[in-house]
Design a protein around this motif. Structure first.
Motif, PDB file in Angstrom:
ATOM      1  N   MET A  95       0.819  -1.227   0.000  1.00  0.00           N
ATOM      2  CA  MET A  95       0.000   0.000   0.000  1.00  0.00           C
ATOM      3  C   MET A  95       0.843   1.263   0.000  1.00  0.00           C
ATOM      4  O   MET A  95       0.576   2.196  -0.753  1.00  0.00           O
ATOM      5  N   GLY A 101      -1.142   1.909  -3.251  1.00  0.00           N
ATOM      6  CA  GLY A 101      -2.316   2.446  -2.565  1.00  0.00           C
ATOM      7  C   GLY A 101      -2.690   3.828  -3.074  1.00  0.00           C
ATOM      8  O   GLY A 101      -3.847   4.093  -3.425  1.00  0.00           O
ATOM      9  N   ALA A 104      -4.071   3.503  -6.578  1.00  0.00           N
ATOM     10  CA  ALA A 104      -5.459   2.983  -6.627  1.00  0.00           C
ATOM     11  C   ALA A 104      -6.432   4.045  -6.127  1.00  0.00           C
ATOM     12  O   ALA A 104      -7.514   4.229  -6.702  1.00  0.00           O
ATOM     13  N   LYS A 116     -10.943  -0.073  -8.191  1.00  0.00           N
ATOM     14  CA  LYS A 116     -11.378  -1.272  -7.459  1.00  0.00           C
ATOM     15  C   LYS A 116     -10.593  -2.512  -7.902  1.00  0.00           C
ATOM     16  O   LYS A 116     -10.263  -3.369  -7.088  1.00  0.00           O
ATOM     17  N   THR A 119      -7.265  -2.253  -6.288  1.00  0.00           N
ATOM     18  CA  THR A 119      -7.420  -2.566  -4.854  1.00  0.00           C
ATOM     19  C   THR A 119      -7.530  -4.075  -4.642  1.00  0.00           C
ATOM     20  O   THR A 119      -6.886  -4.639  -3.756  1.00  0.00           O
ATOM     21  N   LYS A 123      -5.023  -6.484  -2.486  1.00  0.00           N
ATOM     22  CA  LYS A 123      -5.570  -7.381  -1.467  1.00  0.00           C
ATOM     23  C   LYS A 123      -5.158  -8.832  -1.751  1.00  0.00           C
ATOM     24  O   LYS A 123      -4.725  -9.552  -0.856  1.00  0.00           O
ATOM     25  N   PHE A 176     -10.230   1.753  -2.735  1.00  0.00           N
ATOM     26  CA  PHE A 176      -9.012   1.634  -1.943  1.00  0.00           C
ATOM     27  C   PHE A 176      -9.118   2.289  -0.574  1.00  0.00           C
ATOM     28  O   PHE A 176      -8.638   1.745   0.425  1.00  0.00           O
ATOM     29  N   TYR A 179     -10.807   0.026   1.865  1.00  0.00           N
ATOM     30  CA  TYR A 179      -9.932  -1.099   2.192  1.00  0.00           C
ATOM     31  C   TYR A 179      -8.829  -0.657   3.157  1.00  0.00           C
ATOM     32  O   TYR A 179      -8.542  -1.329   4.149  1.00  0.00           O
ATOM     33  N   GLN A 180      -8.249   0.511   2.861  1.00  0.00           N
ATOM     34  CA  GLN A 180      -7.174   1.030   3.707  1.00  0.00           C
ATOM     35  C   GLN A 180      -7.698   1.268   5.136  1.00  0.00           C
ATOM     36  O   GLN A 180      -7.025   0.952   6.120  1.00  0.00           O
TER      37      GLN A 180
END
Lengths: 384, 171
Positions: A95, A101, A104, A116, A119, A123, A176, A179-180
């Motif tokens: 990331m 990161g 994204a 996405k 991301t 992942k 992202f 998710y982060q």
């Protein structure tokens, strides 16, 4: 079922091979997302004149292989020295260090589909790096046949469902920043838990356990032979199994649990692991020993099956969803982790385990808070 | 630095493509290449894992002994129906297991990195090339993964057979 230890993993891997068969059919998903993204030189735009970097996207971060290798050595070193933080550091690398990161995140408004996909790839890279190693290493415990079959089945079914649900519901839908934020929350909770373990209250529980075990060992030595064990009580005996109750004896001591609990636990743990892109084994074993009070002797093997099922389900679902994976990048990082694991034991005598753990607790709290703020509140703290 | 990396990659490419050119017939050459690279990746992985295992041995032995000690204590506690000590020892065994697993993950990474690199190379090398039996509907992974698993299985059998022979000779 006689040769289950071969048929099960080979069967699961065959399913992966079939999923790989279909992989090229989904390769267009990334091309379509790139084609839909606006062209230009600003952040959130694709600049076709720039060299292709991550996932072959023009203008995406080009990671120096030496940097990727060195970071992976660091990940392997930490993991083998401290026994934790490997997954967290792998995630931080993907990331923050390699810049995937930020890249994204830049597509959030301009090309959300592409953001996405990137991301999902980040992942998936985390999960392959950490989960694959964990699944392979726990396979040895599975081969030892130390498992409670009914529990393994309920846990495995829960893991399958959890991993599938997490990928099915999140793949291609998670931007992202979210998710982060969730990754940060996970790291923060992990750091908080490890911090608690170093406090007097956390240490007291461990000390009590150590004292109890030591007192027992001493008493056993004094008694020399102690009480004899009835041979029919040695090992595990399942006495009752139904949808709501599993009763077994281990060394003659009765245990029982509700099979729905490991099933639900398998769903939650696998879903969290698949959603965040981390291995689930480190959560499953404490879950089994605390909830079902299963002996470690059996918990390791039983959880191994669930880890394997969860990992294979995640791989298949991600591939079927068309998530692009940079295999050479994962391979290079695996090499780095192997080198780090090689160096770790040689250098560990120069470092204090306790101080290293404290250092990484501080680091994980900082990273956790940083990712949480950046992901959910769009507030950046330095270095994260 | 970029020149060095490029030269290293070209050198690696030349080595990996060589077994695919051993036989004139394209299909047979592809089969030969897949089998040789799968065997090579399996051998290299095992060599790397053995090297990591050798360096980790002292720490691993210590941690495995700790797991065993706590497990033995928990079994003894169970034998005398002392549930409290059992749970305490089980908890300690679980902690030691976490550390042992971290070391095992390092060995697993050492075992599989060559396969992932070969897979990545093969995917790049045969991109857009119709492959035997599957055409363009599948990538080389479909052939490489089963070949690699078979190679690992075969090497595992060989290792066990060799160990058994050594044991018989020693006894």
């Amino acid at each position: 079922m006689k040769n289950w230890k071969w048929t099960l993993p080979v069967g699961l891997l065959a399913i992966v091979a079939i999923a790989l068969w279909f992989e090229p059919a989904f390769a267009d998903k990334l091309s379509e997302a790139i084609a839909k993204a606006p062209q230009g030189t600003e952040p959130g735009q694709i600049d076709p004149s720039k060299p292709a970097g991550f996932l072959g996207i023009p203008g995406s971060p080009v990671v120096n292989p030496i940097l990727a290798f060195c970071w992976a050595v660091w990940v392997g070193w930490i993991f083998s020295t401290v026994g934790a933080f490997g997954g967290v550091m792998a995630g931080v690398g993907h990331m923050s260090v390699f810049g995937f990161g930020t890249y994204a995140g830049s597509f959030k408004k301009t090309a959300p589909d592409l953001g996405k996909i990137v991301t999902d790839s980040i992942k998936a890279s985390n999960q392959f790096l950490v989960g694959l190693s964990a699944a392979i290493s726990s396979f040895n415990y599975l081969k030892m046949k130390r498992l409670v079959v009914p529990l393994a089945i309920t846990l495995g079914l829960g893991s399958l469902l959890g991993a599938w649900l997490a990928q099915e519901l999140s793949a291609g839908k998670l931007d992202f920043k979210s998710y982060q934020g969730y990754f940060g929350l996970f790291v923060l909770l992990l750091g908080g838990w490890l911090l608690y373990e170093t406090t007097p209250a956390g240490q007291a529980k461990k000390q009590t356990a150590k004292k109890a075990a030591k007192a027992f060992e001493d008493a056993a030595k004094k008694q020399a032979s102690g009480e004899s064990v009835d041979p029919k009580n040695v090992g595990l005996h399942i006495n009752h199994f139904s949808i709501s109750k599993c009763a077994f004896t281990f060394y003659g001591v009765p245990f029982q649990f509700n099979p729905l609990i490991p099933f639900l636990g398998g769903i939650v743990i696998s879903a969290v692991a698949a959603f965040l892109g981390v291995g689930g084994g480190f959560l499953l074993v404490p879950f089994l020993t605390s909830v079902t009070q299963l002996p470690m002797y059996l918990a390791a093997g039983t959880s191994a099956l669930a880890v394997l099922v969860s990992m294979v389900t995640s791989i298949i679902t991600l591939l079927m969803k068309g998530t692009p994976i940079e295999w050479h990048f994962i391979g290079l990082e695996m090499l780095g982790i192997a080198v780090g694991s090689f160096v770790g034991p040689m250098t560990s005598k120069y470092f204090s385990d306790v101080w290293l753990k404290r250092l990484f607790i501080v680091l994980s709290l900082y990273v956790g808070i940083g990712y949480l703020l950046a992901g959910f509140f769009n507030y950046k703290i330095p270095g994260v | 630095m970029n020149d060095f990396l490029l030269r290293a990659f070209l050198g690696l490419d030349a080595v990996l493509i060589a077994p695919f050119r051993l036989v004139d017939d394209a299909r047979a050459g592809f089969a030969c290449g897949i089998l040789v690279t799968a065997l090579g990746a399996a051998l290299m992985g095992r060599a790397c894992a053995a090297a990591v295992d050798r360096v980790q041995r002292a720490k691993r032995t210590r941690q495995e002994a700790e797991i065993k000690r706590h497990q033995d204590t928990s079994f003894s506690a169970l034998a005398v129906k002392d549930r409290e000590t059992y749970l305490a020892a089980n908890h300690l065994a679980q902690e030691a297991y976490g550390n042992a697993m971290a070391l095992a993950a390092g060995r697993a990474a050492a075992l599989i990195w060559p396969a992932l690199m070969v897979l990545a190379w093969a995917t790049w090398r045969f991109s857009g090339v119709p492959l035997p039996l599957v055409g363009e509907s599948a990538g080389p992974a479909v052939f490489f993964i089963p070949a690699y698993l078979a190679a690992q299985w075969g090497l595992g059998r060989l290792k066990r057979a060799k160990a058994a022979r050594r044991d018989r000779a020693g006894s």
